[in-house]
Design a protein around this motif. Structure first.
Motif, short mmCIF file in Angstrom:
data_model
loop_
_atom_site.label_atom_id
_atom_site.label_comp_id
_atom_site.label_asym_id
_atom_site.label_seq_id
_atom_site.Cartn_x
_atom_site.Cartn_y
_atom_site.Cartn_z
N THR A 25 3.33 -2.69 -7.43
CA THR A 25 3.73 -3.90 -6.72
C THR A 25 3.01 -5.12 -7.27
OG1 THR A 25 2.06 -3.48 -5.02
CG2 THR A 25 4.28 -2.72 -4.57
N PHE A 26 3.72 -6.26 -7.19
CA PHE A 26 3.19 -7.54 -7.65
C PHE A 26 3.48 -8.59 -6.59
CE2 PHE A 26 4.23 -4.92 -11.26
CZ PHE A 26 3.16 -5.09 -12.12
N PHE A 27 2.75 -9.69 -6.63
CA PHE A 27 2.85 -10.70 -5.59
C PHE A 27 3.08 -12.09 -6.19
CE2 PHE A 27 0.27 -7.26 -4.07
CZ PHE A 27 0.68 -7.07 -2.77
N GLY A 32 0.82 -1.21 0.00
CA GLY A 32 0.00 0.00 0.00
C GLY A 32 0.85 1.26 0.00
N TYR A 33 1.95 1.22 0.76
CA TYR A 33 2.85 2.38 0.80
C TYR A 33 3.52 2.58 -0.55
CZ TYR A 33 6.78 5.35 2.07
OH TYR A 33 7.69 6.38 2.11
N PHE A 34 4.01 1.50 -1.13
CA PHE A 34 4.68 1.61 -2.43
C PHE A 34 3.73 2.13 -3.50
CE2 PHE A 34 7.60 -2.02 -0.96
CZ PHE A 34 8.54 -1.12 -0.48
N ASP A 35 2.53 1.57 -3.55
CA ASP A 35 1.55 2.00 -4.55
C ASP A 35 1.21 3.48 -4.40
OD1 ASP A 35 1.40 -0.49 -5.75
OD2 ASP A 35 -0.29 -1.16 -4.55
N ALA A 36 1.10 3.93 -3.15
CA ALA A 36 0.78 5.33 -2.90
C ALA A 36 1.89 6.27 -3.35
CB ALA A 36 0.48 5.54 -1.41
N ASP A 92 -5.77 -7.77 -7.80
CA ASP A 92 -6.08 -8.08 -9.18
C ASP A 92 -5.20 -9.22 -9.70
OD1 ASP A 92 -5.36 -7.33 -12.29
OD2 ASP A 92 -7.47 -7.00 -11.79
N ASN A 93 -5.78 -10.11 -10.52
CA ASN A 93 -5.05 -11.26 -11.03
C ASN A 93 -3.80 -10.87 -11.81
OD1 ASN A 93 -6.73 -13.23 -9.95
ND2 ASN A 93 -8.12 -13.18 -11.70
N ARG A 94 -3.82 -9.72 -12.44
CA ARG A 94 -2.65 -9.28 -13.21
C ARG A 94 -1.45 -9.00 -12.31
NH1 ARG A 94 0.12 -4.95 -15.21
NH2 ARG A 94 -0.96 -3.41 -13.93
N HIS A 95 -1.72 -8.75 -11.04
CA HIS A 95 -0.65 -8.38 -10.12
C HIS A 95 -0.17 -9.54 -9.25
CE1 HIS A 95 -1.95 -4.31 -11.17
NE2 HIS A 95 -0.78 -3.90 -10.70
N PHE A 135 7.07 -13.96 -15.20
CA PHE A 135 6.30 -12.96 -14.44
C PHE A 135 7.11 -11.67 -14.29
CE2 PHE A 135 4.41 -11.35 -10.38
CZ PHE A 135 3.11 -11.20 -10.83
N VAL A 136 8.39 -11.81 -14.00
CA VAL A 136 9.29 -10.66 -13.87
C VAL A 136 9.38 -9.90 -15.18
CG1 VAL A 136 11.72 -10.03 -13.63
CG2 VAL A 136 10.65 -11.50 -11.93
N ASP A 137 9.55 -10.63 -16.27
CA ASP A 137 9.68 -9.98 -17.59
C ASP A 137 8.38 -9.27 -18.00
OD1 ASP A 137 12.28 -10.82 -17.83
OD2 ASP A 137 11.80 -12.57 -19.05
N ASP A 138 7.26 -9.97 -17.83
CA ASP A 138 5.98 -9.41 -18.26
C ASP A 138 5.65 -8.12 -17.53
OD1 ASP A 138 5.71 -11.54 -19.96
OD2 ASP A 138 4.30 -12.65 -18.69
N ASN A 139 6.08 -8.01 -16.28
CA ASN A 139 5.71 -6.85 -15.47
C ASN A 139 6.87 -5.89 -15.22
OD1 ASN A 139 2.84 -7.57 -14.69
ND2 ASN A 139 3.92 -9.43 -14.04
N GLU A 140 7.99 -6.12 -15.89
CA GLU A 140 9.16 -5.25 -15.80
C GLU A 140 9.58 -5.02 -14.34
OE1 GLU A 140 8.06 -1.76 -17.99
OE2 GLU A 140 8.33 -2.75 -19.93
#
Length: 202
Positions: A21-23, A12-16, A34-37, A58-63
Motif C-alpha cells: 500500500t501507498f499513500f 495494515g490488512y492489505f499489507d498482511a 516510510d517516505n517511499r510509500h 507516483f503510480v508509475d514508479d510504484n506500479e
C-alpha cells in the motif's frame, strides 16, 4: 480522525495479505510510514496538470493498479481520476464516509444554494465538485451500509448500476470481552454531535 484511522486499518490488512500500500495525502504527515510509500500533495489548490503529473509519476514508479479514495471530491482530483482510468487503466474505488441522507439534511437550504449558484455564475466562480459528482468517474462507489445505497440513488438521481458497494468501517483495535460483574454504568462518547450520523441518543 476517523477516516485516517480507517485508512490505516485497511492498509495494515492489505499489507498482511501481501498487497503493498501507498499513500497520497494532503496534511498530517506521519513518521511511521516510510517516505517511499507516500507522497504529499494539495488536492484542492494545485493545478490539474501539476497534480496529475505528480500522481501519475507516483503510480508509475510504484506500479499501482488500484486507488482507494477516502472522501476527497475536488475538481482537481476528479480530473486525475478520469485520466488515470483512461490512460493507465487504473481502477478507482471512492469511499463516502457519511450517511447520504444526513449529508443532504445538513446542507444549506435550496434558496441558499440557488443564491450561491447565481453569485458564482455572476463572478465567474466554478463550483467545486462534491461527493455525488465523482460517481461518474470511478469504478466502484463504497458506502458504509447496504441500507444507504437506495436513498443515495434516489436523492441524487443516479442510475441503477452495480457500481455501488457497501464497506463498513473496520474496528481498528482489539475489543476485549467485557467483564459484566465489574461493569459500571458509564458511557464515554468521543464524536461530532450529529445525531443523524452518530446516533448519540440511541
Amino acid at each position: 480522525g476517523g477516516v485516517e484511522r480507517v485508512t490505516q486499518a485497511l492498509s495494515g490488512y492489505f499489507d498482511a495479505h501481501g498487497i503493498e500500500t501507498f499513500f497520497a495525502f494532503q496534511a498530517y504527515n506521519v513518521n511511521f510510514i516510510d517516505n517511499r510509500h507516500k507522497i504529499q500533495v494539495d488536492f484542492y489548490n494545485t493545478g490539474q496538470e501539476i497534480l496529475y503529473a505528480s500522481l501519475s509519476s507516483f503510480v508509475d514508479d510504484n506500479e499501482i493498479t488500484i486507488i482507494l479514495v477516502q472522501n476527497i471530491a475536488s475538481e482537481q482530483i476528479r480530473y486525475c481520476f478520469k485520466r488515470l482510468r483512461r490512460e493507465k487503466g487504473i481502477k478507482v474505488i471512492y469511499c463516502f464516509h457519511r450517511n447520504p441522507i444526513s449529508s443532504r439534511l445538513s446542507s444549506p437550504s435550496r434558496w441558499m444554494r440557488m443564491k450561491v449558484r447565481i453569485y458564482n455564475l455572476m463572478n465567474g466562480i466554478k463550483r467545486k465538485y462534491d461527493f455525488a459528482d465523482v460517481y461518474e468517474d470511478v469504478d466502484r462507489y463504497a458506502l458504509l451500509s447496504p441500507s444507504y445505497i437506495r436513498p443515495f440513488k434516489r436523492l441524487y438521481h443516479l442510475p441503477d448500476t452495480d457500481k455501488f458497494i457497501a464497506m463498513p468501517n473496520p474496528v481498528p483495535f482489539n475489543v476485549a470481552k467485557p467483564e459484566f460483574e465489574k461493569k459500571e454504568n458509564i458511557v464515554l462518547i468521543i464524536a461530532r454531535f450529529e445525531e443523524q450520523q452518530k446516533n448519540i441518543k440511541g
